[in-house]
Scaffold this motif. Structure first.
Motif, short mmCIF file in Angstrom:
data_model
loop_
_atom_site.label_atom_id
_atom_site.label_comp_id
_atom_site.label_asym_id
_atom_site.label_seq_id
_atom_site.Cartn_x
_atom_site.Cartn_y
_atom_site.Cartn_z
N TYR A 62 0.54 -1.33 0.14
CA TYR A 62 0.41 -0.24 -0.01
C TYR A 62 1.13 1.25 0.15
O TYR A 62 2.07 1.81 0.35
CB TYR A 62 -0.88 0.33 0.88
N CYS A 63 0.09 2.34 -0.57
CA CYS A 63 0.78 3.68 -0.26
C CYS A 63 0.49 4.23 0.63
O CYS A 63 -1.02 4.67 0.74
CB CYS A 63 0.72 4.33 -1.60
N GLY A 64 0.53 4.42 1.92
CA GLY A 64 0.36 5.48 2.28
C GLY A 64 -0.19 7.07 2.95
O GLY A 64 -0.89 7.06 3.78
N ILE A 79 -5.23 1.42 7.24
CA ILE A 79 -5.15 0.44 5.76
C ILE A 79 -5.94 -0.37 5.93
O ILE A 79 -7.13 -0.93 5.75
CB ILE A 79 -3.46 0.31 5.66
N THR A 112 3.07 0.67 10.89
CA THR A 112 3.33 1.79 9.88
C THR A 112 2.68 2.92 10.53
O THR A 112 1.11 3.08 10.60
CB THR A 112 3.51 1.37 8.66
N SER A 117 4.02 3.88 3.70
CA SER A 117 4.15 2.81 2.86
C SER A 117 4.57 1.48 3.02
O SER A 117 5.19 1.38 4.03
CB SER A 117 4.53 3.13 1.06
N GLN A 145 -4.31 2.07 -4.31
CA GLN A 145 -2.66 1.99 -3.87
C GLN A 145 -2.69 0.81 -2.65
O GLN A 145 -2.09 1.24 -1.93
CB GLN A 145 -3.08 3.96 -2.73
N TYR A 435 9.56 3.23 3.78
CA TYR A 435 8.35 1.95 3.42
C TYR A 435 9.10 0.75 3.85
O TYR A 435 10.12 0.63 3.90
CB TYR A 435 7.71 2.38 1.89
N LYS A 468 5.55 -0.60 -6.54
CA LYS A 468 6.52 0.55 -5.81
C LYS A 468 6.74 1.49 -7.23
O LYS A 468 7.06 2.63 -6.48
CB LYS A 468 8.17 -0.82 -4.86
N TYR A 471 3.60 3.87 -7.81
CA TYR A 471 3.04 4.38 -6.75
C TYR A 471 4.05 4.74 -5.37
O TYR A 471 4.10 6.35 -4.65
CB TYR A 471 1.54 3.17 -5.66
N ILE A 472 4.77 4.70 -4.83
CA ILE A 472 5.18 4.88 -3.57
C ILE A 472 6.75 5.45 -3.96
O ILE A 472 6.73 6.63 -3.70
CB ILE A 472 6.41 3.77 -2.73
N HIS A 475 5.44 8.56 -5.59
CA HIS A 475 4.93 9.56 -4.22
C HIS A 475 6.08 10.55 -3.86
O HIS A 475 5.92 11.58 -3.15
CB HIS A 475 4.08 8.78 -3.75
#
Length: 529
Positions: A62-64, A79, A112, A117, A145, A435, A468, A471-472, A475
């Motif tokens: 996931y992207c946080g 999440i 997290t 992420s 995400q 992450y 990764k 998205y991560i 971002h």
């Protein structure tokens, strides 16, 4: 209902870490069914069909951005909150267990923080995995995400948290953060003008770093159209606004640094040809040359590199020529190595006292041996592997290491900060670059290797890498380009805000404390006279 294996259940406590574990049981174990009794499950056609709940470990990423962290928290977008609802809507959890994770043995491998992420997160529980297609059903419900990679059957006693031996986190740190002359505090920048040692100037964000109270910059999670297209939804509850007030300077007291570090993704394209396997450099295609400043206005990236105007004309300030070469890499890795081993990390977290046994943590390795280029910006990839981590621990370890690299503190300060009887206010690096990379189950895999599938990310490496990068990494890079989060943080990294960084000799005394000590000594001497 309680699950049962075909053999007696193993103890509820997890096996010890690999380093302390003895030989595995020689007896060959049979495949565990990891099922509960049959339970009724209503299908979409209205007919009732009996399925069995299975104990499984689920791998996902996931992207946080826009979330208040992994762990479920009433009133906050998390999440886990989205996952729980998706499990119910997909038919994996029955109506009577909805919103009650204890009823289906829910457990997570790692927590997290807000905005952080994950690529290799793992949760476990008892779910209906039939009829086939659970992964597809979950992904169709969850936002883009959050992606489910797959699941594996595990023993009835498996717990994703207790059985996780080690966790690896990655922090992507902009290369410029390690340059002692880049993004200095305003006073240092102004004092260096006109000299041969002129610092790389960044007047606008140094002003913001000096004046913004409570947060570094104007963080706003109302995402643009590019993010909507990418499937990242805004979190209305997480909109942060900060007003710049007069000439108020950031003043930090012990423990206050956490308040300052609370908190359009374009797809990043990376080809095999763009990776230099000899140097370890991974290059992504730049998405844009224009970034957005903290107030949402379009500006040229040169503002972050530094330009000064003299008589209305642009006067470029010479760069420092800094790069993350062999000497810098050797020094940074030497600094990070101080953390390796078992230490008392009470100075690298909040809410945990030095006397608390939980403050003692074991770090297996901490290295920064490669540089990743994303959207034209270079990042040092800092990888830390440990048994477990406390709140803000990794961000504080990075924060102090960066302060030392920028000559704001001496290397010996880390040794002092790891001592039980020493209290030091340690800087906290921004959350955006952190992450969770992977969770490891070495003891479990060794014990059950003859009867169960190995728990690892090997089968999902390709999917995880694509997620990764898309998205991560995207971002992290776009956030730094548009908001200058790390740059603003660097402007606060000085002795005025963090007086404990200015320590002398090996007595762990700050300049302020030293002055007080000298005053007391003088008074004592006068009294003796």
């Amino acid at each position: 209902m309680k699950n049962s294996d075909t053999r007696p259940a193993s103890p509820s406590l997890p096996p010890p870490p690999p380093l302390a574990e003895g030989e595995p049981e020689p007896k060959k174990l049979k495949m565990s069914t990891t099922t509960s009794d049959d339970e009724e499950c209503t299908t979409t056609t209205g007919t009732k069909k009996r399925y069995k709940r299975r104990k499984v470990a689920i791998f996902f990423a996931y992207c946080g951005v826009g979330y208040q962290g992994m762990q479920k928290n009433p009133g906050a977008k998390t999440i886990e909150g989205d996952l729980e609802e998706a499990f119910f809507l997909s038919g994996a959890v029955p109506e009577q267990d909805r919103g009650i994770p204890k009823r289906y043995d829910w457990a997570r491998s790692a927590r997290t923080d807000k905005g952080v992420s994950a690529v290799g997160q793992v949760v476990s529980g008892r779910f209906y995995i039939d009829p086939p297609g659970l992964v597809d059903r979950l992904n169709s419900i969850l936002p883009a995400q959050i992606r489910i990679f797959g699941y594996k059957r595990v023993t009835a006693s498996f717990n994703a948290k207790k059985f996780c031996d080690r966790r690896r986190y990655v922090y992507l740190l902009p290369v410029f953060a390690l340059d002692p002359s880049c993004h200095r505090d305003r006073e240092s920048v102004m004092a260096s003008l006109g000299s041969d040692n002129e610092f790389v100037k960044c007047l606008e964000c140094s002003e913001r770093g000096r004046k913004v109270l409570g947060l570094f910059g104007k963080r706003n999670y109302q995402l643009g159209a590019a993010n909507v297209e990418a499937g990242i939804s805004p979190n209305k509850d997480a909109v942060l606004t900060t007003e710049v007030t007069g000439d108020v300077e950031v003043s930090l007291k012990e423990g206050d640094d956490n308040h300052l570090n609370n908190e359009s993704n374009d797809e990043v394209k990376v080809s095999e040809d763009s990776v230099n396997y000899e140097t370890g450099l991974e290059t992504a295609v730049p998405a844009q040359d224009v970034s957005t400043d903290l107030n949402g206005e379009s500006v040229n990236n040169s503002i972050f590199l530094g330009e000064d105007k003299v008589n209305g004309e642009d006067k470029p300030v010479k760069g420092s020529g800094f790069c993350y070469g062999e000497k810098e890499m050797e020094r940074f890795n030497r600094i990070l190595k101080y953390y390796v081993g078992t230490h008392n990390f009470h100075n690298f977290t909040s809410r945990t006292k030095a006397e608390d046994p939980a403050a003692r943590r074991f770090i297996v390795s901490f290295e920064a041996n490669s540089v990743v280029t994303v959207e034209g910006m270079e990042f040092v990839k800092c990888e830390v592997l440990g048994q477990s981590f406390m709140l803000h621990q990794i961000r504080k370890m990075i924060g102090l290491a960066v302060a030392i690299m920028r000559n704001c503190a001496q290397e010996s300060l880390i040794d002092k900060a790891l001592q039980k009887d020493v209290n030091i206010n340690v800087p906290t690096a921004p959350e955006v670059g952190l992450y969770l990379d992977e969770c490891f189950f070495s003891s479990y895999n060794q014990k059950w290797k003859d009867s169960h599938e190995e728990l690892s990310m090997k089968a999902h490496e390709k999917e995880a890498e694509e997620f990764k990068l898309k998205y991560i990494y995207s971002h992290i890079a776009s956030t730094e380009q548009k908001e200058g989060v790390v740059a603003l943080w660097l402007h606060s990294l000085n002795h005025r805000n963090y007086p404990d960084l200015r320590q002398v000799n090996e007595d762990c005394i700050t300049d302020n404390n030293k002055a007080q000590l000298e005053l007391v000594t003088q008074k004592t001497a006068i009294g003796l006279d």
